[in-house]
Design an enzyme around this catalytic site. Structure first.
Site, PDB file in Angstrom:
ATOM      1  N   SER A 135      -4.787  -3.890   1.258  1.00  0.00           N
ATOM      2  CA  SER A 135      -4.523  -2.467   1.079  1.00  0.00           C
ATOM      3  C   SER A 135      -5.799  -1.799   0.572  1.00  0.00           C
ATOM      4  O   SER A 135      -6.380  -2.250  -0.416  1.00  0.00           O
ATOM      5  CB  SER A 135      -3.374  -2.301   0.073  1.00  0.00           C
ATOM      6  OG  SER A 135      -3.186  -0.942  -0.260  1.00  0.00           O
ATOM      7  N   LYS A 161      -4.379  -2.001   5.769  1.00  0.00           N
ATOM      8  CA  LYS A 161      -3.558  -0.845   5.381  1.00  0.00           C
ATOM      9  C   LYS A 161      -4.468   0.133   4.660  1.00  0.00           C
ATOM     10  O   LYS A 161      -5.177  -0.239   3.728  1.00  0.00           O
ATOM     11  CB  LYS A 161      -2.425  -1.320   4.474  1.00  0.00           C
ATOM     12  CG  LYS A 161      -1.811  -0.271   3.560  1.00  0.00           C
ATOM     13  CD  LYS A 161      -0.521  -0.788   2.926  1.00  0.00           C
ATOM     14  CE  LYS A 161      -0.337  -0.290   1.505  1.00  0.00           C
ATOM     15  NZ  LYS A 161       0.906  -0.802   0.883  1.00  0.00           N
ATOM     16  N   LYS A 163      -4.686   3.895   2.652  1.00  0.00           N
ATOM     17  CA  LYS A 163      -3.918   4.947   1.986  1.00  0.00           C
ATOM     18  C   LYS A 163      -4.321   6.285   2.590  1.00  0.00           C
ATOM     19  O   LYS A 163      -5.514   6.538   2.816  1.00  0.00           O
ATOM     20  CB  LYS A 163      -4.234   4.946   0.489  1.00  0.00           C
ATOM     21  CG  LYS A 163      -3.815   3.673  -0.216  1.00  0.00           C
ATOM     22  CD  LYS A 163      -2.320   3.593  -0.386  1.00  0.00           C
ATOM     23  CE  LYS A 163      -1.939   2.428  -1.286  1.00  0.00           C
ATOM     24  NZ  LYS A 163      -0.492   2.357  -1.526  1.00  0.00           N
ATOM     25  N   ASP A 189      -0.411   4.045   4.577  1.00  0.00           N
ATOM     26  CA  ASP A 189       0.575   4.204   3.492  1.00  0.00           C
ATOM     27  C   ASP A 189       0.350   5.560   2.839  1.00  0.00           C
ATOM     28  O   ASP A 189      -0.740   5.839   2.322  1.00  0.00           O
ATOM     29  CB  ASP A 189       0.403   3.078   2.457  1.00  0.00           C
ATOM     30  CG  ASP A 189       1.466   3.115   1.353  1.00  0.00           C
ATOM     31  OD1 ASP A 189       2.355   3.992   1.396  1.00  0.00           O
ATOM     32  OD2 ASP A 189       1.401   2.252   0.442  1.00  0.00           O
ATOM     33  N   GLU A 214       3.895   3.874   6.198  1.00  0.00           N
ATOM     34  CA  GLU A 214       4.673   3.492   5.022  1.00  0.00           C
ATOM     35  C   GLU A 214       4.963   4.723   4.156  1.00  0.00           C
ATOM     36  O   GLU A 214       4.047   5.485   3.834  1.00  0.00           O
ATOM     37  CB  GLU A 214       3.870   2.441   4.231  1.00  0.00           C
ATOM     38  CG  GLU A 214       4.564   1.910   2.989  1.00  0.00           C
ATOM     39  CD  GLU A 214       3.739   0.805   2.308  1.00  0.00           C
ATOM     40  OE1 GLU A 214       2.804   0.262   2.935  1.00  0.00           O
ATOM     41  OE2 GLU A 214       4.037   0.497   1.142  1.00  0.00           O
ATOM     42  N   ASP A 239       8.963   1.889   1.249  1.00  0.00           N
ATOM     43  CA  ASP A 239       8.541   1.185   0.034  1.00  0.00           C
ATOM     44  C   ASP A 239       9.325   1.786  -1.129  1.00  0.00           C
ATOM     45  O   ASP A 239      10.413   1.297  -1.489  1.00  0.00           O
ATOM     46  CB  ASP A 239       7.010   1.340  -0.126  1.00  0.00           C
ATOM     47  CG  ASP A 239       6.440   0.795  -1.429  1.00  0.00           C
ATOM     48  OD1 ASP A 239       7.216   0.336  -2.291  1.00  0.00           O
ATOM     49  OD2 ASP A 239       5.202   0.841  -1.619  1.00  0.00           O
ATOM     50  N   LYS A 263       8.993  -5.463  -2.606  1.00  0.00           N
ATOM     51  CA  LYS A 263       8.262  -5.785  -3.829  1.00  0.00           C
ATOM     52  C   LYS A 263       9.297  -6.303  -4.810  1.00  0.00           C
ATOM     53  O   LYS A 263      10.291  -5.608  -5.087  1.00  0.00           O
ATOM     54  CB  LYS A 263       7.577  -4.544  -4.394  1.00  0.00           C
ATOM     55  CG  LYS A 263       6.443  -4.018  -3.525  1.00  0.00           C
ATOM     56  CD  LYS A 263       5.844  -2.746  -4.083  1.00  0.00           C
ATOM     57  CE  LYS A 263       4.695  -2.269  -3.192  1.00  0.00           C
ATOM     58  NZ  LYS A 263       4.236  -0.916  -3.587  1.00  0.00           N
ATOM     59  N   GLY A 291       2.177  -5.133  -2.553  1.00  0.00           N
ATOM     60  CA  GLY A 291       1.379  -5.553  -3.711  1.00  0.00           C
ATOM     61  C   GLY A 291       1.332  -4.455  -4.756  1.00  0.00           C
ATOM     62  O   GLY A 291       1.524  -3.276  -4.450  1.00  0.00           O
TER      63      GLY A 291
HETATM   64  O1  OSB Z   1       2.254   1.704  -2.375  1.00  0.00           O
HETATM   65  O2  OSB Z   1       1.899  -0.315  -1.877  1.00  0.00           O
HETATM   66  C1  OSB Z   1       1.752   0.644  -2.656  1.00  0.00           C
HETATM   67  C2  OSB Z   1      -0.582  -0.346  -5.538  1.00  0.00           C
HETATM   68  C3  OSB Z   1       0.078   0.243  -6.594  1.00  0.00           C
HETATM   69  C4  OSB Z   1       1.225   0.969  -6.367  1.00  0.00           C
HETATM   70  C5  OSB Z   1       1.719   1.100  -5.060  1.00  0.00           C
HETATM   71  C6  OSB Z   1       1.065   0.495  -4.000  1.00  0.00           C
HETATM   72  C7  OSB Z   1      -0.120  -0.208  -4.237  1.00  0.00           C
HETATM   73  C8  OSB Z   1      -0.932  -0.833  -3.193  1.00  0.00           C
HETATM   74  C9  OSB Z   1      -1.945  -1.886  -3.625  1.00  0.00           C
HETATM   75  O3  OSB Z   1      -0.905  -0.505  -2.038  1.00  0.00           O
HETATM   76  C10 OSB Z   1      -1.639  -3.236  -3.092  1.00  0.00           C
HETATM   77  C11 OSB Z   1      -2.452  -4.319  -3.767  1.00  0.00           C
HETATM   78  O4  OSB Z   1      -3.621  -4.504  -3.410  1.00  0.00           O
HETATM   79  O5  OSB Z   1      -1.907  -5.011  -4.647  1.00  0.00           O
HETATM   80 MG    MG Z   2       3.391   1.557  -0.595  1.00  0.00          MG
END
Ligand code: OSB
Ligand code: MG
Length: 370
Positions: A135, A161, A163, A189, A214, A239, A263, A291
């Site tokens: 991510s 992925k 953001k 995402d 996402e 999510d 998660k 994650g």
């Molecule tokens: O939306 O998946 C998410 C991190 C913190 C809160 C939400 C998210 C995330 C990540 C990071 O996308 C994923 C990682 O590298 O652990």
């Molecule tokens: Mg997410």
């Protein structure tokens, strides 16, 4: 086994680089490490709550409060022989799933260690290796993200992925496709940064062959997501909106998503994760493991769930060095071959604590007994 002791630690661990999402910017992991002991064994788990209540309503301080004043007092002294009993014990607590999950996961690890079986085996895992994605956070420029994509593709990650947020979306995805081609497994995402007013913009994403988008809409919505999914050819993955097997059932029934990011912390633990996994499998909805900047203990739990059969899409289960200079487990979590993690076969989570690192990062510690 009778639960004899719970140890609660708070750790502050710097992230290698700040990570930005549409809801905030993170510079360190504010981690709670839980140890549950009985008969000479200790099981471990982490809380995945953030230091601020912007991903969901929980945060590190509320998790500590719940653990100290409600959850740990209910657990210590209890006889627990099946991991599912912990979920039952806390069934009447509303929400606070990250707090429940931290304790529940440690009990799973404890019972697996006592029985000499791996967490993966206990969960019904069928894979000996899992494919891994990464991510990538929002950066000050598209170029900066492109450099990160280059680096992670070189390292072997099997899903990218990125953001996105309004103003940092189409141009970014276009640039990634132009630079790296149509074959890179790519997804976006949004962390709830859009509304139905953005339908025309989100429809533009359809031309880029994304694996999924996402959580484009509100964190507590499954109705508008169904409306949006009818307008998009890109699959929607939920999510933030999915907290329980009931949420998942309703989202599937409404057509709010075609994929779910699971998660463990967000849904209240491994027992509920397994139930949502099974429900999705019955409905042909693939899942993958999200994650939350986990340290090694949380990562190990994630690897175990990702070995279950319906985890068919690479998760955000990157290696320790993705976010940290040093991890709290040894060995650190690393690829068995590029883009792949081996699922441990040792009892429990299959990683040992790096006690020196745990001590170094601990900012507070408390022990609870019956
Ligand atoms: O939306 O998946 C998410 C991190 C913190 C809160 C939400 C998210 C995330 C990540 C990071 O996308 C994923 C990682 O590298 O652990
Ligand atoms: Mg997410």
């Amino acid at each position: 086994m009778k639960i004899e002791q719970v140890e609660l630690r708070r750790l502050h661990v710097p992230l290698k680089a700040p990570f930005e999402t549409s809801f905030g910017r993170f510079t360190f992991r504010d981690c709670i490490l839980v140890g549950v002991s009985s008969e000479g064994e200790t099981g471990y788990a982490e809380s995945v709550a953030m230091p601020t209540p912007y991903y969901n309503e929980e945060m590190t301080d509320t998790v500590i409060y719940l653990l100290k004043h409600f959850l740990i007092p209910q657990l210590v002294g209890q006889h627990i022989d099946k991991p599912e009993q912990t979920a039952e014990l806390f069934a009447s607590v509303r929400r606070n799933y990250m707090a429940i999950s931290a304790l529940e996961g440690a009990v799973w690890d404890l019972l697996c260690k006592a029985q000499g079986i791996s967490l993966s085996a206990a969960l019904g895992g069928t894979r000996s290796e899992i494919d891994v994605g990464v991510s990538i956070g929002i950066e000050s420029s598209v170029d900066h993200v492109l450099r990160n994509v280059t680096r992670f593709l070189e390292e072997g990650y099997k899903k990218i992925k990125v953001k996105i947020k309004p103003g940092f979306d189409i141009e970014l995805i276009d640039a990634i496709r132009t630079r790296f081609g149509a074959d890179v497994p790519l997804m976006a995402d949004a962390n709830s940064a859009y509304t139905l007013e953005h339908i025309p913009l989100l429809k533009q994403l359809d031309q880029y062959g994304l694996m999924m988008i996402e959580q484009p809409l509100a964190h507590d919505d499954i109705v508008d997501h169904a409306t949006l999914q009818r307008e998009l050819s890109t699959p929607i993955c939920l999510d933030e909106s999915i907290h329980s097997v009931e949420d998942a059932r309703k989202a599937i029934e409404l057509g709010s998503c075609r994929i779910i990011n699971l998660k463990i912390g967000r849904v209240g633990g491994l027992t509920h994760t397994k139930n949502i996994h099974d429900l999705c499998a019955r409905h042909g909805i693939p899942v993958w493991c999200g994650g939350m900047f986990e340290m090694g203990v949380g990562r190990a739990h994630n690897i175990a769930i990702a070995s279950m059969p319906n985890f068919t899409i690479p998760g955000d289960t990157s290696t320790s060095k993705r976010h940290f200079e040093e991890d709290i487990v040894e060995p650190a979590v690393d690829f068995s071959k590029p883009g792949t993690l081996a699922v441990p076969t040792k009892p429990g989570i299959g990683y040992d604590l790096n006690r020196k690192a745990v001590e170094k990062y601990t900012v507070s510690k408390e022990i609870f007994k019956p």
